[in-house]
Enzyme design. Structure first.
Site, short mmCIF file in Angstrom:
data_model
loop_
_atom_site.label_atom_id
_atom_site.label_comp_id
_atom_site.label_asym_id
_atom_site.label_seq_id
_atom_site.Cartn_x
_atom_site.Cartn_y
_atom_site.Cartn_z
N ARG A 5 0.83 -1.19 0.00
CA ARG A 5 0.00 0.00 0.00
C ARG A 5 0.87 1.25 0.00
O ARG A 5 1.89 1.30 0.70
CB ARG A 5 -0.90 0.02 1.24
CG ARG A 5 -2.20 -0.72 1.03
CD ARG A 5 -3.05 -0.02 -0.04
NE ARG A 5 -4.29 -0.69 -0.36
CZ ARG A 5 -4.46 -1.61 -1.31
NH1 ARG A 5 -3.44 -2.01 -2.04
NH2 ARG A 5 -5.64 -2.12 -1.56
N GLU B 6 -3.02 7.92 -5.43
CA GLU B 6 -3.16 7.27 -6.74
C GLU B 6 -4.40 7.80 -7.45
O GLU B 6 -5.39 8.12 -6.78
CB GLU B 6 -3.27 5.75 -6.56
CG GLU B 6 -1.99 5.14 -5.99
CD GLU B 6 -2.05 3.62 -5.90
OE1 GLU B 6 -2.98 3.00 -6.47
OE2 GLU B 6 -1.16 3.05 -5.26
N HIS C 188 0.55 0.32 -9.82
CA HIS C 188 -0.37 -0.54 -9.06
C HIS C 188 -0.88 -1.72 -9.90
O HIS C 188 -2.09 -1.86 -10.15
CB HIS C 188 -1.56 0.28 -8.52
CG HIS C 188 -2.20 -0.36 -7.31
ND1 HIS C 188 -2.77 0.35 -6.30
CD2 HIS C 188 -2.35 -1.66 -6.95
CE1 HIS C 188 -3.26 -0.48 -5.38
NE2 HIS C 188 -3.01 -1.72 -5.77
C1 MLT Z 1 -6.02 -5.07 -3.52
O1 MLT Z 1 -6.01 -4.48 -2.45
O2 MLT Z 1 -6.82 -5.96 -3.74
C2 MLT Z 1 -5.04 -4.73 -4.59
O3 MLT Z 1 -4.24 -3.66 -4.26
C3 MLT Z 1 -5.65 -4.56 -5.93
C4 MLT Z 1 -6.69 -3.53 -6.04
O4 MLT Z 1 -6.58 -2.49 -5.44
O5 MLT Z 1 -7.66 -3.75 -6.73
#
Ligand code: MLT
Length: 313
Positions: free
Chosen positions: A231, A260, A278
């Site tokens: 994160r 982001e 990401h």
């Molecule tokens: C998650 O937390 O599942 C991943 O970072 C992927 C996303 O954000 O979709």
């Protein structure tokens, strides 16, 4: 039949499951905050990934809202407390993308250790920079895992065959269960001081934001590589850039950012940084799983049935 607002990309397999349950599925990607607030008014369910901020304001606009589904793992973009207060169930798909996230971590680690993106870029631009991009072996290095949850453990299993020493810090994991996975639990400071490679696998919480800031980065080994595919915000990007600039850190690979989408960061453009947008969960397998798992959870919630991955039931 319920109205389901899907505010971010969801795999077709998931959309099909929602429609097969008889629901009206409204796929509206890229809405502004105001548009989202309008669109949610008539919805009983909202499905998002990580880009949509599901805060108290948005929830308040969802008068008919029964469930918020997060097609992925992290819940830091959802105000779960506000949802609970309004009686809105929140669920996620906690197992959908852990393998993809672990594989992405290993890919970033190797790419950073061997400067693969930088060398590729140079060669693509016609420069044969063989002496510039010497790297570091993973073999017999100490890999420090910050957060030994599902992804942290998968990373440990995948990097272990490189013949590394594995240490971890995680206040919620017992030394015994870590040892069964070949990992020694250590204090946070010890992990920083001993690791050649540090990989982050913690959720973003008030406790973890800025955890790797100037003070703690100063405890790292000067050649240490840091990988953050967990994160954004846990690694302080400005502090990391300063440490790299002053030769107090070896390199940084990152897939996630404090804010982001990120098109600017003090780390971008540096030769000792590998950066991706990401992509940890961006595999067809993980997206299919996330879509189907969240569709299943949302269908159960709308039917009034128990929801196995509810986080605030
Ligand atoms: C998650 O937390 O599942 C991943 O970072 C992927 C996303 O954000 O979709």
């Amino acid at each position: 039949m319920a109205r389901i607002l899907v505010a971010e990309e969801l795999a077709d397999a998931g959309l099909d499951m929602l429609r097969a349950a008889g629901h009206d599925v409204d796929v509206r990607i890229g809405l502004s905050t105001d548009e989202l607030r309008d669109a949610i008014a008539a919805a009983q369910a909202l499905i998002v990934r990580s880009a949509t901020q599901v805060d108290a304001d948005l929830l308040a606009a969802g008068d008919a809202l029964v469930v918020v589904g997060r097609a992925g793992v992290g819940l830091d973009n959802i105000d779960v407390a506000a949802a609970t207060e309004r009686g809105v169930l929140v669920c996620n798909a906690p197992l959908s993308n852990v393998v993809s996230a672990a594989e992405m971590t290993i890919a970033l680690m190797l790419a950073l250790a061997r400067h693969i993106p930088q060398a590729h870029q140079a060669l693509s631009n016609g420069r044969w920079e063989r002496s510039r991009w010497g790297g570091m072996e993973i073999y017999r290095k100490t890999v420090g895992i910050l957060g030994l949850g599902r992804v942290g453990l998968l990373v440990a299993q995948r990097i272990a065959p490189f013949d590394v020493a594995l240490i971890a810090y995680d206040p919620y994991v017992s030394p015994e269960s870590a040892r069964a996975a070949g990992v020694d639990m250590v204090r946070f400071e010890e992990l920083l001081e001993r690791s050649d490679i540090i990989t982050l696998h913690m959720p973003r919480t008030p406790e973890t934001v800025g955890l790797l800031g100037a003070e703690n980065l100063a405890k790292c080994r000067p050649h240490a590589l840091i990988v953050n595919a967990a994160r954004g915000g846990i690694l302080d990007e400005a502090a990391a850039a300063a440490a790299l600039e002053e030769g107090r850190l070896g390199g940084v690979a990152m897939d996630v950012y404090a804010s982001e989408p990120a098109t600017q960061s003090p780390l971008f453009g540096r030769p000792d940084v590998v950066a991706t947008p990401h992509l940890g969960a961006s595999t067809s397998e993980a997206q299919d799983r996330a879509g189907m798992q969240i569709a299943e959870q949302v269908n159960l919630a709308l039917a009034g049935d128990p929801v196995p991955y509810a986080v605030n039931a």
